[in-house]
Design an enzyme around this catalytic site. Structure first.
Site, PDB file in Angstrom:
ATOM      1  N   ASP A 148      -0.496  -8.168   9.712  1.00 39.00           N
ATOM      2  CA  ASP A 148      -0.899  -8.160  11.277  1.00 39.00           C
ATOM      3  C   ASP A 148      -2.388  -8.021  11.793  1.00 39.00           C
ATOM      4  O   ASP A 148      -3.051  -7.383  10.965  1.00 39.00           O
ATOM      5  CB  ASP A 148      -0.132  -6.576  11.728  1.00 39.00           C
ATOM      6  CG  ASP A 148      -0.085  -6.683  13.169  1.00 39.00           C
ATOM      7  OD1 ASP A 148      -0.234  -7.858  13.945  1.00 39.00           O
ATOM      8  OD2 ASP A 148       0.276  -5.770  13.783  1.00 39.00           O
ATOM      9  N   HIS A 158      -5.361 -16.909  12.258  1.00 38.24           N
ATOM     10  CA  HIS A 158      -4.290 -17.175  11.529  1.00 38.24           C
ATOM     11  C   HIS A 158      -4.975 -17.976  10.302  1.00 38.24           C
ATOM     12  O   HIS A 158      -4.624 -17.749   9.296  1.00 38.24           O
ATOM     13  CB  HIS A 158      -3.238 -17.882  12.321  1.00 38.24           C
ATOM     14  CG  HIS A 158      -2.634 -17.340  13.224  1.00 38.24           C
ATOM     15  ND1 HIS A 158      -1.887 -15.912  12.917  1.00 38.24           N
ATOM     16  CD2 HIS A 158      -1.962 -17.444  14.641  1.00 38.24           C
ATOM     17  CE1 HIS A 158      -1.414 -15.556  14.120  1.00 38.24           C
ATOM     18  NE2 HIS A 158      -1.322 -16.508  15.054  1.00 38.24           N
ATOM     19  N   LEU A 192       3.622 -13.996 -11.481  1.00 40.37           N
ATOM     20  CA  LEU A 192       3.836 -13.070 -10.237  1.00 40.37           C
ATOM     21  C   LEU A 192       4.758 -14.255  -9.596  1.00 40.37           C
ATOM     22  O   LEU A 192       4.663 -15.353  -9.482  1.00 40.37           O
ATOM     23  CB  LEU A 192       2.538 -13.327  -9.613  1.00 40.37           C
ATOM     24  CG  LEU A 192       2.956 -12.839  -8.278  1.00 40.37           C
ATOM     25  CD1 LEU A 192       3.285 -11.607  -8.015  1.00 40.37           C
ATOM     26  CD2 LEU A 192       1.490 -12.944  -7.361  1.00 40.37           C
ATOM     27  N   GLU A 207       7.544   3.451  -0.575  1.00 39.99           N
ATOM     28  CA  GLU A 207       6.163   3.948  -0.109  1.00 39.99           C
ATOM     29  C   GLU A 207       5.670   3.195   0.789  1.00 39.99           C
ATOM     30  O   GLU A 207       5.229   2.053   0.718  1.00 39.99           O
ATOM     31  CB  GLU A 207       5.446   4.415  -1.183  1.00 39.99           C
ATOM     32  CG  GLU A 207       6.136   5.146  -2.388  1.00 39.99           C
ATOM     33  CD  GLU A 207       6.201   6.865  -1.762  1.00 39.99           C
ATOM     34  OE1 GLU A 207       5.722   7.279  -0.877  1.00 39.99           O
ATOM     35  OE2 GLU A 207       7.469   7.273  -2.257  1.00 39.99           O
TER      36      GLU A 207
END
Ligand code: FPP
Length: 237
Positions: free
Chosen positions: A14, A31, A125, A203
């Protein structure tokens, strides 16, 4: 170190619009800058040997934005998927999308499916982009899928833990572990319909840093804090 490294980090990206405004630029340039940070953050996760990174790139609610901004984001995403192909290959990163991509244009859908296909055997990943994703929509689609395979009577005979397994298996994230660490940039303290089911024991980390200003040293410090937290999952320490 109280907690091992997170297996799954989720990020709510954000602050692009405010970053652009601060620079006296159009929201869209925020963006564009944000897309560069997507690359940096992905490489950072790979360098830390974190196996899963989920990024909230476009929500089911983002369609309410002005058409020019939505169109820009769709175009940016398509360009990103083409331009970053080498990054996924060089770093051994697998790409997956979650969310309902059926309503995207066929060129965008093809770009998503192609990158998923090209990178399917990469193991360093898995980077997940949430595209036209909303947790409520995901859960609703999972419930519909379940009713296609089980009658109401069979369902009512299941134990709650069996229903939980069934829900997990029918979510878009069926291939993923739960979220360990959820980071939101941009100063707001909310989850905005992102991975609500999967982040039940995550968390939470909120930073005022705007997404385009996020740098790896801040991520390093959040990761250090994560490892200092004692996670109890409802049990005693
Ligand atoms: C929120 O910032 C961000 C989005 C709605 C889109 C996220 C997109 C990117 C990070 C860039 C593109 C990503 C890819 C993968 C190509 P905001 O516009 O709500 O910012 P504001 O709160 O300051 O207005």
């Amino acid at each position: 170190m109280k907690s091992p490294l997170p297996q799954h980090i989720a990020m709510i990206m954000d602050g692009n619009g405010r970053w652009a405004k601060n620079q006296g630029k159009k929201r869209t340039s925020g963006h564009k800058e944000g897309a560069k940070i997507v690359r940096d953050v992905t490489q950072w996760c790979a360098s830390k040997s974190i196996p899963y990174l989920s990024l909230y790139a476009f929500s089911t609610e983002n369609w309410k934005r002005p058409k020019v901004e939505v169109d820009f984001l769709m175009g940016l995403l398509e360009k990103y998927l083409h331009n970053e192909r080498a990054m996924y290959i060089k770093n051994g990163i697998r790409f997956r999308a979650i969310g309902d991509i059926s309503i995207f244009s066929s060129t965008l859908k093809n770009a998503i499916l192609e990158l998923e296909h090209i990178t399917q055997n990469h193991t360093k990943l898995t980077q997940i982009l949430a595209l036209n994703y909303g947790a409520h929509d995901e859960l609703a689609r999972a419930f519909i899928k379940i009713t296609h395979t089980l009658e109401a009577k069979e369902l009512s005979n299941l134990k709650p833990e069996q229903v939980i397994k069934l829900i997990n298996a029918n979510l878009d994230t069926a291939f993923l572990p739960d979220v360990d660490m959820l980071i939101r940039t941009g100063g707001e303290m909310r989850i905005s319909n992102f991975l609500l089911w999967q982040a039940s024991y995550a968390e939470l980390f909120f930073t005022p840093t705007l997404w385009p200003d996020l740098r790896t040293d801040e991520l390093d410090s959040m990761l250090e804090q994560f490892c200092q937290r004692q996670r109890r999952f409802g049990a005693l320490g």
